[in-house]
Design a protein around this motif. Structure first.
Motif, PDB file in Angstrom:
ATOM      1  N   PHE A  93       0.817  -1.204   0.000  1.00  0.00           N
ATOM      2  CA  PHE A  93       0.000   0.000   0.000  1.00  0.00           C
ATOM      3  C   PHE A  93       0.849   1.250   0.000  1.00  0.00           C
ATOM      4  CE2 PHE A  93      -4.629  -0.195   0.598  1.00  0.00           C
ATOM      5  CZ  PHE A  93      -4.783  -1.531   0.270  1.00  0.00           C
ATOM      6  N   THR A 118       2.751   1.636  -3.298  1.00  0.00           N
ATOM      7  CA  THR A 118       1.985   1.933  -4.501  1.00  0.00           C
ATOM      8  C   THR A 118       1.124   3.158  -4.345  1.00  0.00           C
ATOM      9  OG1 THR A 118       0.210   0.480  -3.772  1.00  0.00           O
ATOM     10  CG2 THR A 118       1.896  -0.480  -5.190  1.00  0.00           C
ATOM     11  N   ALA A 119       0.795   3.493  -3.088  1.00  0.00           N
ATOM     12  CA  ALA A 119      -0.018   4.667  -2.893  1.00  0.00           C
ATOM     13  C   ALA A 119       0.807   5.905  -3.215  1.00  0.00           C
ATOM     14  CB  ALA A 119      -0.485   4.734  -1.458  1.00  0.00           C
ATOM     15  N   ASN A 120       0.123   7.049  -3.063  1.00  0.00           N
ATOM     16  CA  ASN A 120       0.804   8.266  -3.427  1.00  0.00           C
ATOM     17  C   ASN A 120       0.966   8.322  -4.923  1.00  0.00           C
ATOM     18  OD1 ASN A 120       2.134  10.710  -2.852  1.00  0.00           O
ATOM     19  ND2 ASN A 120       4.058   9.692  -3.225  1.00  0.00           N
ATOM     20  N   CYS A 121       0.942   9.264  -5.190  1.00  0.00           N
ATOM     21  CA  CYS A 121       1.266  10.637  -4.884  1.00  0.00           C
ATOM     22  C   CYS A 121       1.278  11.267  -6.254  1.00  0.00           C
ATOM     23  CB  CYS A 121       2.605  10.938  -4.256  1.00  0.00           C
ATOM     24  SG  CYS A 121       2.824  10.355  -2.581  1.00  0.00           S
ATOM     25  N   SER A 142     -12.039   5.218 -18.598  1.00  0.00           N
ATOM     26  CA  SER A 142     -11.015   5.751 -17.715  1.00  0.00           C
ATOM     27  C   SER A 142     -10.214   6.884 -18.368  1.00  0.00           C
ATOM     28  CB  SER A 142     -10.067   4.638 -17.271  1.00  0.00           C
ATOM     29  OG  SER A 142      -9.140   5.126 -16.356  1.00  0.00           O
ATOM     30  N   LYS A 195      -8.327  17.120  -8.756  1.00  0.00           N
ATOM     31  CA  LYS A 195      -7.204  16.892  -9.669  1.00  0.00           C
ATOM     32  C   LYS A 195      -6.768  18.203 -10.319  1.00  0.00           C
ATOM     33  CE  LYS A 195      -5.921  13.040 -11.232  1.00  0.00           C
ATOM     34  NZ  LYS A 195      -4.702  12.262 -10.929  1.00  0.00           N
ATOM     35  N   LEU A 209      -1.369  11.330   0.123  1.00  0.00           N
ATOM     36  CA  LEU A 209      -0.819   9.974   0.267  1.00  0.00           C
ATOM     37  C   LEU A 209      -1.206   9.059  -0.873  1.00  0.00           C
ATOM     38  CD1 LEU A 209      -1.505   9.435   4.057  1.00  0.00           C
ATOM     39  CD2 LEU A 209       0.710   9.736   2.978  1.00  0.00           C
ATOM     40  N   PHE A 210      -2.321   9.390  -1.510  1.00  0.00           N
ATOM     41  CA  PHE A 210      -2.840   8.485  -2.539  1.00  0.00           C
ATOM     42  C   PHE A 210      -3.192   9.264  -3.800  1.00  0.00           C
ATOM     43  CE2 PHE A 210      -4.046   6.903   1.639  1.00  0.00           C
ATOM     44  CZ  PHE A 210      -3.524   5.636   1.601  1.00  0.00           C
ATOM     45  N   GLN A 211      -3.459   8.513  -4.843  1.00  0.00           N
ATOM     46  CA  GLN A 211      -3.963   9.131  -6.070  1.00  0.00           C
ATOM     47  C   GLN A 211      -5.433   9.500  -5.852  1.00  0.00           C
ATOM     48  OE1 GLN A 211      -2.409   9.990  -8.703  1.00  0.00           O
ATOM     49  NE2 GLN A 211      -0.565   8.755  -8.911  1.00  0.00           N
ATOM     50  N   ILE A 212      -5.826  10.631  -6.400  1.00  0.00           N
ATOM     51  CA  ILE A 212      -7.215  11.075  -6.231  1.00  0.00           C
ATOM     52  C   ILE A 212      -8.156  10.238  -7.089  1.00  0.00           C
ATOM     53  CG2 ILE A 212      -8.813  13.007  -6.597  1.00  0.00           C
ATOM     54  CD1 ILE A 212      -6.321  14.859  -6.162  1.00  0.00           C
ATOM     55  N   HIS A 213      -7.702   9.896  -8.259  1.00  0.00           N
ATOM     56  CA  HIS A 213      -8.623   9.320  -9.239  1.00  0.00           C
ATOM     57  C   HIS A 213      -7.801   8.695 -10.350  1.00  0.00           C
ATOM     58  CE1 HIS A 213     -11.202   9.578 -12.860  1.00  0.00           C
ATOM     59  NE2 HIS A 213     -12.229   9.552 -12.051  1.00  0.00           N
ATOM     60  N   TYR A 241      -6.868   5.087 -13.079  1.00  0.00           N
ATOM     61  CA  TYR A 241      -6.671   3.644 -13.155  1.00  0.00           C
ATOM     62  C   TYR A 241      -5.639   3.352 -14.237  1.00  0.00           C
ATOM     63  CZ  TYR A 241      -7.685  -1.324 -13.347  1.00  0.00           C
ATOM     64  OH  TYR A 241      -7.579  -2.688 -13.292  1.00  0.00           O
ATOM     65  N   TRP A 289      -2.212  -0.429  -8.612  1.00  0.00           N
ATOM     66  CA  TRP A 289      -2.392  -0.376  -7.157  1.00  0.00           C
ATOM     67  C   TRP A 289      -2.276   1.024  -6.590  1.00  0.00           C
ATOM     68  CZ3 TRP A 289      -4.862  -4.371  -5.679  1.00  0.00           C
ATOM     69  CH2 TRP A 289      -4.708  -5.561  -6.396  1.00  0.00           C
ATOM     70  N   GLN A 290      -1.518   1.879  -7.234  1.00  0.00           N
ATOM     71  CA  GLN A 290      -1.420   3.246  -6.717  1.00  0.00           C
ATOM     72  C   GLN A 290      -2.781   3.929  -6.775  1.00  0.00           C
ATOM     73  OE1 GLN A 290       0.695   6.068  -9.272  1.00  0.00           O
ATOM     74  NE2 GLN A 290       0.817   4.474 -10.832  1.00  0.00           N
ATOM     75  N   TYR A 291      -3.620   3.501  -7.718  1.00  0.00           N
ATOM     76  CA  TYR A 291      -4.949   4.102  -7.829  1.00  0.00           C
ATOM     77  C   TYR A 291      -5.969   3.372  -6.956  1.00  0.00           C
ATOM     78  CZ  TYR A 291      -2.884   6.380 -11.864  1.00  0.00           C
ATOM     79  OH  TYR A 291      -2.075   7.125 -12.670  1.00  0.00           O
ATOM     80  N   SER A 302      -5.371   1.869  -3.977  1.00  0.00           N
ATOM     81  CA  SER A 302      -5.114   1.853  -2.533  1.00  0.00           C
ATOM     82  C   SER A 302      -6.208   2.568  -1.745  1.00  0.00           C
ATOM     83  CB  SER A 302      -3.776   2.521  -2.238  1.00  0.00           C
ATOM     84  OG  SER A 302      -2.765   1.903  -2.960  1.00  0.00           O
ATOM     85  N   ILE A 355      -9.666   0.928  -1.821  1.00  0.00           N
ATOM     86  CA  ILE A 355      -9.647  -0.295  -1.011  1.00  0.00           C
ATOM     87  C   ILE A 355      -9.751   0.067   0.466  1.00  0.00           C
ATOM     88  CG2 ILE A 355      -8.131  -2.162  -0.208  1.00  0.00           C
ATOM     89  CD1 ILE A 355      -7.190  -2.496  -3.099  1.00  0.00           C
ATOM     90  N   ILE A 356      -9.019   1.090   0.870  1.00  0.00           N
ATOM     91  CA  ILE A 356      -9.073   1.497   2.281  1.00  0.00           C
ATOM     92  C   ILE A 356     -10.496   1.928   2.646  1.00  0.00           C
ATOM     93  CG2 ILE A 356      -8.342   3.313   3.884  1.00  0.00           C
ATOM     94  CD1 ILE A 356      -5.555   3.098   2.605  1.00  0.00           C
TER      95      ILE A 356
END
Lengths: 742, 311
Positions: free
Chosen positions: A166, A169-172, A390, A448, B161-165, B167, B175-177, B179, B182-183
């Motif tokens: 997590f 891969t998360a961020n940013c 998308s 965004k 911390l995460f991507q807003i939007h 895929y 997975w960056q999108y 995360s 999923i949380i």
């Protein structure tokens, strides 16, 4: 001491009410029907002194058997050192066992998960002493079938690994390595793109996506306001014969289709007159489910007949694109003529619409059903990747012709922002690529944009107050961030309409009085304020701002709210205070704030005693009711197809009644006669006067009222240059420029 | 067991047929014909008639239903009204993104909520228990939308911390999108599941074997986390199996807000556009998955609890 693999799973529970010390001693357990060494024994302790009841749990250890058996049978023996147990004494214990034995086996599932997780779960071996049962003085008490499995404990590494994944891969905000050093425009689409085939792209967002790849014969001058049509793939504007029915066009030389595998050696060829007619004929092919046939319908000599003939071809026979159309005349590869049935001054506007973009026959035949997602045009960009729903990624078309940013004379600058001229005369496109992201919700799009992941955005209605001051200027924080804005007045016709064939609300007798009363009771400004942040332009009649025939100010004597006047009309119609008047059914689309709008309108009409029954439909449901003339009173919007009021006035032309575009089923012979006159007229003061007369007829008869035109609020970050948004056409993205990705 | 499974599969056929009949009636009889709206605002009657013919809307309703059944047998639902894509291709391309979102979320939710439930039951009636129950109730009471809006704003935009939007199709890149959604899914799901699993655990604590285990002198931790967890496995399995069809269907809200091109997003668009081929296919797929997951649940019951006999 023997290794036990891979831990126990069986748990036997039993208890007894029997008095000690008769049965307390050694109890032994053994698995039957499984390999040896599956045995254990335990001491059954004496109950506590407080009572005679004892509950004893015992965990039976699996012996080192590999592989573990998946099922088996557990036998309980009672072995006492002194004597064998009598039958009379076995009974109660056996009875108890049958009801209490339990086998835990959740480890099986964990085992499978563990295997799938490739090592996230690891077995832990436990070492336990093994005992054996003595055959002597042993009494068999009971047997129970069991299912086995190895229990594996989840390693904490699982949790850790997931957390690491997590975090990793998360961020940013990350710049795509492919974009570093390049000029990539990041822009939003507020709806999914349904198709990249020009004849099928009915939505504005599909048209937008197509517009960077495909080109029509005409476009609009990027810097001219009001909009001015100019040639795009043509050398010049077409010549028109004196009868105004024959248009002669000349294609620019050297305009090539993009390189694509559909062409020999993958090299795009030059477009010719044949491509223009091939593209137009595709609109006649029903297999394409074309959405824009209406633009050619009953306009071009022989085209309707050509379509009818194709419709009648045998089932399974291919559409014959080689069949000639009388009105299509090819002079040579670059010159062609189109013969119209009658003058149609808006014809060139039609040929600027995305429906009419030029496609190649090779691509259509090469990609067949997949042509939808394999656009091959002549435009400045070509599709690299489309993740449906998308995003779409486009790159610069390396074979795009030499074309330049407009450089009009200073006298033509007008009110246009001078910074838009900084790129005058430079070769386009400036961008190396475009990424279009689909946003079906406003919040992520706006975030965004604020995170500068998008170069421009439209302002969602719910953010309006946080973006604009009451005087309409950007709030200081946004200005300080370098954000710029432009308010685009759309050529829009939002209205409430009546079915003129309704026995009560239709017609030109009492129905007209009722419609006028409803219009007088409606406070459109309140609706504009409550639901559109007062951003729409309220006007009267069907001609929106920006078009010939529009006049600023209140034109309608039935513009509300004028409650007393409305009540007087109800009395005149024979329904004082609405008595005897059945409820007015209001058909509107579901979603957004439709329900609140319906409630407000109901409240406003209640003031004159008219009961409104709002009915919320999905858009297809609403459309169906309109097409079947089943909508008594409805709310709808019309986006004008080209900048000429003729397009809006056609909505009230009698022969266009439902299922045509005349949803009102308004049939006024005087109006129809005027429409038939203006549709062949060139722009002139005389035509404008007729437009105004027709507008006033609609205002008086009230088939529709409460007109509003939306304003689209565009904002963009400082990185974006040359932004001058427009929604009548979308080909202007080729003029945009951005600073290079750091 | 094989006979049992086969029998259950046969019993599932009438259920699926029932679903198809209801779906068909809802959309064809009450919903009417959506063709006109797909042909644009100026469609002619001839245009509408031609497309009706192409999609079989010109046939009688019984014949249309038989066509529908034939589509199901062939697992070929034709092409979408809106995009003209083969519907089966749309489903296949939507399942991956949906599973990428829902499967990790289900596993994490189950892991976390079972653990919390055990702790809660372990400290039953104490402050820790009450606090955990309170948090679980908060988790399940707050709207999904609130978590999404706050998550996007605070965790993705403000921190970030995460991507807003968005895929990406690549297995690693996506997975960056995923995360954050999923949380969000785990947070909401944990509230519901914790309440459920806690009640299961608490019920287990009243069982004789627990008292026996304590009487034997086993530690509380061992009793709870070793013995009791095993016994509670059946409700856990059941709840997880019930979730299986929803893994495939994805999440309408999350996929829409985070721009994940999964099954939920696809259904939302199809419903919005009355895209009948897609809706019909989706309904059939879901009903088949429900039948299969029910059968699998029963089989797992028999596998894990010898008291359950499949007959």
């Amino acid at each position: 001491m023997a290794d036990r693999h891979p831990t126990h799973i069986y748990q036997l529970l039993f208890s007894s009410n029997m008095k000690p010390p008769e049965y307390w001693g050694r109890a032994s357990f053994a698995m039957s029907d499984v390999p040896q060494n599956w045995s254990s024994e335990a001491t059954i302790p004496a109950p506590k002194a407080s009572g005679y009841q004892a509950r004893i749990a015992h965990e039976l250890e699996a012996a080192s058997v590999d592989p573990l058996p998946s099922s088996g049978r557990i036998d309980l023996f009672c072995s006492r050192q002194d004597t064998a147990m009598s039958d009379a004494k076995k009974g109660p214990l056996r009875e108890f066992l049958a009801s209490q034995i339990f086998v835990g086996s959740s480890g099986k599932i964990l085992s499978h998960i563990g295997n799938m997780a490739q090592g996230f779960l690891r077995a832990r071996r436990q070492k336990r002493a093994m005992t054996t049962i003595s055959p002597k003085n042993t009494t068999h008490l009971d047997s129970v079938a069991v299912t086995a499995g190895d229990r594996r404990k989840p390693n904490l590494a699982l949790v850790g690994t997931i957390a690491v994944i997590f975090l990793a891969t998360a961020n940013c905000k990350q710049t795509d390595p492919n974009e570093i050093g390049k000029k990539i425009l990041h822009m939003p689409l507020r709806s999914k793109v349904s198709s990249l085939d020009p004849v099928r792209g009915g939505t504005s967002y599909s048209s937008l996506a197509q517009s960077v790849v495909y080109e029509a014969l005409f476009e609009y001058d990027y810097l001219a306001r009001p909009l001015r049509l100019i040639p795009r793939l043509l050398e010049a504007m077409p010549s028109v014969d004196p009868s105004k029915t024959i248009y002669e066009f000349t294609l620019k030389k050297g305009i090539n289709f993009q390189d694509d595998p559909c062409f020999p050696n993958g090299k795009g060829r030059e477009i010719t007159s044949n491509d223009v007619f091939f593209s137009m004929k595709r609109m006649a092919d029903r297999a394409n489910s074309p959405k824009g046939w209406w633009i050619y319908n009953d306009r071009i000599v022989g085209f309707d007949e050509f379509r009818a003939k194709q419709d009648e071809r045998p089932v399974g026979a291919p559409f014959n694109f080689d069949e000639p159309v009388e009105g299509f005349e090819i002079i040579d590869d670059y010159r062609f003529r189109i013969h119209l049935k009658q003058p149609f001054p808006q014809f060139t506007y039609i040929l600027a619409m995305q429906y009419t973009a030029i496609v190649s026959r090779e691509a259509v035949e090469y990609y067949k059903e997949e042509f939808d997602s394999h656009p091959v045009g002549t435009g400045p960009f070509r599709l690299v990747k489309w993740i449906r729903g998308s995003k779409l990624i486009f790159e610069k078309n390396p074979t795009f012709r030499e074309e330049f940013y407009p450089s009009p004379p200073p006298s033509a600058l007008g009110n246009v922002d001078p910074s838009l001229y900084q790129a005058a005369g430079k070769r386009i496109p400036f961008l190396d690529g475009i990424v279009m992201y689909v946003y079906e919700q406003d919040q992520p799009m706006w975030l965004k944009f604020r995170a500068k992941d998008l170069d421009y955005s439209q302002v969602p209605a719910e953010y309006f107050d946080s973006i604009y001051c009451p005087n309409g200027n950007l709030r200081s924080q946004l200005s300080a961030d370098g954000i710029q804005n432009y308010n685009l007045e759309l050529i829009d016709f939002i209205y409430r309409g009546f079915n003129m064939e309704d026995p009560i609300w239709g017609g030109f007798g009492n129905g007209k009085l009722l419609r006028q009363a409803v219009s007088l009771a409606t406070d459109i400004n309140e609706i504009n304020d409550a639901f559109y942040n007062n951003t729409c332009v309220v006007y009267d009649g069907p001609i929106p701002p920006g078009l010939d025939g529009y006049k600023k100010g209140i034109l309608s004597p039935y513009r509300g709210p004028q409650i007393d006047k409305a009540k007087a009309l109800l009395v005149k119609a024979g329904y004082p205070n609405g008595k005897g008047l059945p409820p007015l059914v209001f058909e509107t689309s579901r979603g957004g704030n439709s329900q609140e709008q319906g409630d407000m309108l109901a409240r406003q009409l209640k003031a004159i005693g008219v009961e409104l029954l709002p009915n919320y439909n999905s858009f297809p449901e609403l459309d169906r009711k309109l097409k079947r003339k089943k909508a008594q009173f409805f709310s709808l919007a019309w986006g004008t197809d080209y900048p000429d009021a003729e397009n809006n006035l056609a909505l009230f032309y009698g022969p266009n009644e439902a299922p045509g575009s005349n949803n009102f089923n308004y049939k006024n012979p005087a109006y129809d006669a005027l429409y038939e006159k203006i549709r062949t007229m060139d722009p002139s003061a005389e035509r404008t006067a007729i437009y105004e007369k027709m507008r006033d007829m609609v205002i008086e008869d009230v088939p529709a009222y409460g007109s509003m035109a939306r304003i689209r609020y565009y904002v963009w970050n400082s990185r974006l240059k040359n932004m001058f948004p427009e929604e009548t056409w979308y080909g202007w993205h080729k003029y945009l420029d951005v600073e290079v990705e750091p | 067991m094989t006979a049992y499974v086969l029998r259950r599969l046969l019993h599932g056929i009438p259920i699926i047929l029932g679903v198809t009949i209801v779906t068909f009636i809802l959309f064809h009889v009450f919903g009417g014909n959506p063709i006109a709206s797909f042909l644009g605002k100026n469609a002619t009657l001839a245009d509408i008639a031609a497309m009706e013919k192409e999609y079989g809307f010109d046939k009688s309703l019984p014949l249309q239903y038989l066509d529908y059944l034939y589509q199901i047998i062939r697992f070929d639902f034709g092409r979408s009204f809106a995009t003209r894509e083969p519907v089966v291709d749309m489903i296949i391309s939507g399942v991956g993104p949906s599973l990428s979102l829902t499967l990790p979320a289900l596993l994490l939710t189950s892991l976390i909520s079972v653990s919390i439930a055990l702790v809660s039951a372990f400290f039953r009636g104490q402050l820790v228990d009450r606090l955990l129950v309170f948090l679980a109730v908060i988790g399940m009471s707050v709207s999904f939308l609130v978590y999404i809006v706050l998550g996007q704003y605070l965790l993705a935009f403000k921190l970030p911390l995460f991507q807003i939007h968005g895929y990406e199709a690549g297995f690693i890149d996506r997975w960056q999108y995923l995360s954050l959604p999923i949380i969000v899914m785990v947070v909401v799901g944990t509230g519901y599941d914790t309440r459920f699993y806690r009640s299961v655990m608490v019920e287990e604590t009243t069982k004789d074997y627990i008292v026996t285990a304590f009487a034997k002198g086993l530690s509380r931790r061992r009793v709870m986390f070793v013995h009791m967890l095993k016994n509670a496995s059946l409700p856990i399995i059941t709840r997880m199996m019930i979730s299986v069809p929803f893994l495939v269907t994805g999440s309408l809200l999350l996929e829409s807000f985070f721009g994940i091109p999964g099954m939920g997003n696809m259904l939302l668009t199809a419903l919005d556009q009355a895209d009948l081929p897609v809706i019909k296919a989706y309904t059939v797929v879901i009903s088949i998955l429900f039948v299969l997951s029910n059968i699998t649940t029963d089989v797992l019951y028999a596998i894990f609890d010898p008291r359950v006999k499949l007959s």
